[in-house]
Design a protein around this motif. Structure first.
Motif, PDB file in Angstrom:
ATOM      1  N   GLN A   3      17.015 -22.339 -35.470  1.00  0.00           N
ATOM      2  CA  GLN A   3      17.543 -23.394 -34.595  1.00  0.00           C
ATOM      3  C   GLN A   3      16.427 -24.291 -34.073  1.00  0.00           C
ATOM      4  O   GLN A   3      16.568 -25.496 -34.019  1.00  0.00           O
ATOM      5  CB  GLN A   3      18.264 -22.767 -33.378  1.00  0.00           C
ATOM      6  N   ASN A   4      15.313 -23.644 -33.708  1.00  0.00           N
ATOM      7  CA  ASN A   4      14.298 -24.412 -33.019  1.00  0.00           C
ATOM      8  C   ASN A   4      12.904 -24.211 -33.629  1.00  0.00           C
ATOM      9  O   ASN A   4      12.149 -23.337 -33.217  1.00  0.00           O
ATOM     10  CB  ASN A   4      14.309 -24.014 -31.537  1.00  0.00           C
ATOM     11  N   TRP A   5      12.612 -25.029 -34.631  1.00  0.00           N
ATOM     12  CA  TRP A   5      11.326 -24.904 -35.323  1.00  0.00           C
ATOM     13  C   TRP A   5      10.161 -25.165 -34.388  1.00  0.00           C
ATOM     14  O   TRP A   5       9.138 -24.505 -34.462  1.00  0.00           O
ATOM     15  CB  TRP A   5      11.260 -25.890 -36.501  1.00  0.00           C
ATOM     16  N   ASP A   6      10.363 -26.154 -33.493  1.00  0.00           N
ATOM     17  CA  ASP A   6       9.295 -26.521 -32.561  1.00  0.00           C
ATOM     18  C   ASP A   6       8.829 -25.313 -31.774  1.00  0.00           C
ATOM     19  O   ASP A   6       7.642 -25.027 -31.673  1.00  0.00           O
ATOM     20  CB  ASP A   6       9.815 -27.564 -31.561  1.00  0.00           C
ATOM     21  N   GLN A   7       9.826 -24.587 -31.254  1.00  0.00           N
ATOM     22  CA  GLN A   7       9.522 -23.408 -30.431  1.00  0.00           C
ATOM     23  C   GLN A   7       8.826 -22.341 -31.272  1.00  0.00           C
ATOM     24  O   GLN A   7       7.866 -21.717 -30.828  1.00  0.00           O
ATOM     25  CB  GLN A   7      10.828 -22.876 -29.858  1.00  0.00           C
ATOM     26  N   LEU A   8       9.300 -22.166 -32.505  1.00  0.00           N
ATOM     27  CA  LEU A   8       8.715 -21.145 -33.375  1.00  0.00           C
ATOM     28  C   LEU A   8       7.255 -21.471 -33.705  1.00  0.00           C
ATOM     29  O   LEU A   8       6.399 -20.591 -33.783  1.00  0.00           O
ATOM     30  CB  LEU A   8       9.532 -21.059 -34.673  1.00  0.00           C
ATOM     31  N   LEU A   9       6.982 -22.786 -33.855  1.00  0.00           N
ATOM     32  CA  LEU A   9       5.638 -23.162 -34.333  1.00  0.00           C
ATOM     33  C   LEU A   9       4.608 -23.370 -33.215  1.00  0.00           C
ATOM     34  O   LEU A   9       3.408 -23.447 -33.499  1.00  0.00           O
ATOM     35  CB  LEU A   9       5.731 -24.426 -35.209  1.00  0.00           C
ATOM     36  N   ILE A  10       5.067 -23.426 -31.948  1.00  0.00           N
ATOM     37  CA  ILE A  10       4.121 -23.660 -30.842  1.00  0.00           C
ATOM     38  C   ILE A  10       2.936 -22.678 -30.862  1.00  0.00           C
ATOM     39  O   ILE A  10       1.780 -23.099 -30.843  1.00  0.00           O
ATOM     40  CB  ILE A  10       4.832 -23.640 -29.463  1.00  0.00           C
ATOM     41  N   PRO A  11       3.191 -21.336 -30.931  1.00  0.00           N
ATOM     42  CA  PRO A  11       2.025 -20.431 -30.918  1.00  0.00           C
ATOM     43  C   PRO A  11       1.108 -20.632 -32.120  1.00  0.00           C
ATOM     44  O   PRO A  11      -0.110 -20.406 -32.029  1.00  0.00           O
ATOM     45  CB  PRO A  11       2.652 -19.030 -30.932  1.00  0.00           C
ATOM     46  N   TYR A  12       1.663 -21.068 -33.252  1.00  0.00           N
ATOM     47  CA  TYR A  12       0.835 -21.297 -34.441  1.00  0.00           C
ATOM     48  C   TYR A  12      -0.075 -22.507 -34.232  1.00  0.00           C
ATOM     49  O   TYR A  12      -1.241 -22.491 -34.602  1.00  0.00           O
ATOM     50  CB  TYR A  12       1.724 -21.482 -35.685  1.00  0.00           C
ATOM     51  N   ASP A  13       0.495 -23.563 -33.623  1.00  0.00           N
ATOM     52  CA  ASP A  13      -0.322 -24.750 -33.301  1.00  0.00           C
ATOM     53  C   ASP A  13      -1.483 -24.344 -32.404  1.00  0.00           C
ATOM     54  O   ASP A  13      -2.630 -24.735 -32.624  1.00  0.00           O
ATOM     55  CB  ASP A  13       0.520 -25.781 -32.521  1.00  0.00           C
ATOM     56  N   GLN A  14      -1.135 -23.548 -31.400  1.00  0.00           N
ATOM     57  CA  GLN A  14      -2.156 -23.142 -30.427  1.00  0.00           C
ATOM     58  C   GLN A  14      -3.236 -22.293 -31.093  1.00  0.00           C
ATOM     59  O   GLN A  14      -4.431 -22.494 -30.867  1.00  0.00           O
ATOM     60  CB  GLN A  14      -1.473 -22.362 -29.289  1.00  0.00           C
ATOM     61  N   ALA A  15      -2.791 -21.348 -31.948  1.00  0.00           N
ATOM     62  CA  ALA A  15      -3.754 -20.466 -32.624  1.00  0.00           C
ATOM     63  C   ALA A  15      -4.711 -21.288 -33.487  1.00  0.00           C
ATOM     64  O   ALA A  15      -5.930 -21.072 -33.471  1.00  0.00           O
ATOM     65  CB  ALA A  15      -3.013 -19.449 -33.483  1.00  0.00           C
ATOM     66  N   VAL A  16      -4.174 -22.266 -34.222  1.00  0.00           N
ATOM     67  CA  VAL A  16      -5.031 -23.073 -35.108  1.00  0.00           C
ATOM     68  C   VAL A  16      -6.059 -23.848 -34.271  1.00  0.00           C
ATOM     69  O   VAL A  16      -7.248 -23.876 -34.597  1.00  0.00           O
ATOM     70  CB  VAL A  16      -4.167 -24.031 -35.978  1.00  0.00           C
ATOM     71  N   GLU A  17      -5.602 -24.438 -33.164  1.00  0.00           N
ATOM     72  CA  GLU A  17      -6.533 -25.197 -32.325  1.00  0.00           C
ATOM     73  C   GLU A  17      -7.633 -24.286 -31.762  1.00  0.00           C
ATOM     74  O   GLU A  17      -8.808 -24.621 -31.785  1.00  0.00           O
ATOM     75  CB  GLU A  17      -5.782 -25.900 -31.179  1.00  0.00           C
ATOM     76  N   GLU A  18      -7.215 -23.107 -31.259  1.00  0.00           N
ATOM     77  CA  GLU A  18      -8.203 -22.189 -30.664  1.00  0.00           C
ATOM     78  C   GLU A  18      -9.204 -21.706 -31.710  1.00  0.00           C
ATOM     79  O   GLU A  18     -10.412 -21.676 -31.467  1.00  0.00           O
ATOM     80  CB  GLU A  18      -7.490 -20.974 -30.045  1.00  0.00           C
ATOM     81  N   LEU A  19      -8.688 -21.312 -32.872  1.00  0.00           N
ATOM     82  CA  LEU A  19      -9.589 -20.766 -33.906  1.00  0.00           C
ATOM     83  C   LEU A  19     -10.544 -21.839 -34.428  1.00  0.00           C
ATOM     84  O   LEU A  19     -11.723 -21.571 -34.685  1.00  0.00           O
ATOM     85  CB  LEU A  19      -8.772 -20.147 -35.048  1.00  0.00           C
ATOM     86  N   LYS A  20     -10.047 -23.072 -34.561  1.00  0.00           N
ATOM     87  CA  LYS A  20     -10.940 -24.163 -34.999  1.00  0.00           C
ATOM     88  C   LYS A  20     -12.086 -24.314 -34.002  1.00  0.00           C
ATOM     89  O   LYS A  20     -13.249 -24.420 -34.373  1.00  0.00           O
ATOM     90  CB  LYS A  20     -10.167 -25.489 -35.107  1.00  0.00           C
ATOM     91  N   ILE A  21     -11.747 -24.331 -32.716  1.00  0.00           N
ATOM     92  CA  ILE A  21     -12.791 -24.483 -31.691  1.00  0.00           C
ATOM     93  C   ILE A  21     -13.790 -23.332 -31.781  1.00  0.00           C
ATOM     94  O   ILE A  21     -15.007 -23.534 -31.749  1.00  0.00           O
ATOM     95  CB  ILE A  21     -12.167 -24.532 -30.278  1.00  0.00           C
ATOM     96  N   LYS A  22     -13.289 -22.104 -31.957  1.00  0.00           N
ATOM     97  CA  LYS A  22     -14.190 -20.947 -31.981  1.00  0.00           C
ATOM     98  C   LYS A  22     -15.174 -21.026 -33.150  1.00  0.00           C
ATOM     99  O   LYS A  22     -16.366 -20.765 -32.987  1.00  0.00           O
ATOM    100  CB  LYS A  22     -13.372 -19.650 -32.054  1.00  0.00           C
ATOM    101  N   PHE A  23     -14.676 -21.376 -34.345  1.00  0.00           N
ATOM    102  CA  PHE A  23     -15.588 -21.407 -35.494  1.00  0.00           C
ATOM    103  C   PHE A  23     -16.502 -22.633 -35.472  1.00  0.00           C
ATOM    104  O   PHE A  23     -17.654 -22.564 -35.898  1.00  0.00           O
ATOM    105  CB  PHE A  23     -14.800 -21.294 -36.805  1.00  0.00           C
TER     106      PHE A  23
END
Ligand code: 0O2
Length: 213
Positions: A3-23
């Motif tokens: 029903q709600n792709w946006d909600q499903l993908l929010i943690p993935y967006d966040q994880a990608v941003e955090e991991l990019k910053i870390k590396f």
């Protein structure tokens, strides 16, 4: 049906941003110390909904099991100059196992290159994301590869897209030859690794002096 792709993908967006910053931070630390960095550059993406649906169909993953079974909805790519740097990056990630991430498993497509000619080192990790609604652990795929491996796979990926995963035989043969050439390029660079590292350290110090003026 999701029903709600946006909600499903929010943690993935966040994880990608955090991991990019870390590396990227690791790379910046090396550079600030005027040391050779095993990380050349970092990219990341969240898989497009259409690609998630295609892959779920291909791998027979039920949509209600997506987050448990699809490992690369969040994807990070770490590019290195040379093959030896890949081991250093893999070690850096393994050292974090049980700290800010968990290593689920690893796939070595460098020792065992794919039929297509694809080479890269993959690490599947579990990564905790702190969202507004509590902690959620997601799966993410980290691909670690040399610049030569990246050049090859980016081109092969776009040809696969163009030919809808049915690359004509004569192009596939050329791609395999190109994969061999990329592998040879990596080997040649490794042979003169020490000289390259020295020259880049000198070059980095010089360019920072110029930048200070
Ligand atoms: P995208 O668009 O990069 O996200 P598979 O069975 O190969 O479909 P699986 O079982 O999830 O995939 O795992 P695998 O083999 O580790 O592949 C995951 C990702 O590795 C792929 O994601 C590609 O990014 C990359 N990859 C694997 N094999 C190849 C290859 O032969 N050529 C290129 N260019 N990349 C490859 P996606 O979902 O296919 O694509």
């Amino acid at each position: 049906m999701i029903q709600n792709w946006d909600q499903l993908l929010i943690p993935y967006d966040q994880a990608v941003e955090e991991l990019k910053i870390k590396f990227k931070s690791i790379r910046n630390e090396y550079r600030r110390m005027d040391e050779y960095s095993p990380i050349e550059f970092v990219t990341g993406r969240v898989k497009k909904i259409s690609s998630i649906l295609d892959k779920a169909k291909k791998l027979d993953i039920p949509l209600d099991k997506l987050t448990e079974q699809m490992e690369d909805i969040a994807g990070i790519r770490i590019m290195c100059q040379m093959v030896e740097d890949i081991d250093r990056v893999v070690d850096l990630i393994r050292e974090r196992d049980g700290k800010d991430l968990k290593v689920a498993y690893e796939k070595d497509y460098i020792k065992n290159k794919k039929e297509s000619g694809y080479r890269s080192y993959h690490m599947i990790i579990k990564y905790p994301v702190h969202t507004a609604f509590g902690e959620k652990e997601i799966l993410a795929e980290i691909q670690i590869r040399t610049l030569a491996m990246n050049f090859w796979s980016t081109i092969e990926h776009s040809l696969n897209y163009k030919f809808e995963r049915n690359i004509p035989k004569h192009i596939r043969v050329r791609l395999k030859n190109a994969a061999e050439a990329a592998s040879k390029l990596d080997q040649e660079m490794s042979e003169i690794r020490e000289e390259i590292i020295d020259s880049q350290e000198v070059f980095q110090v010089k360019s920072s002096l110029v930048a200070d003026i």
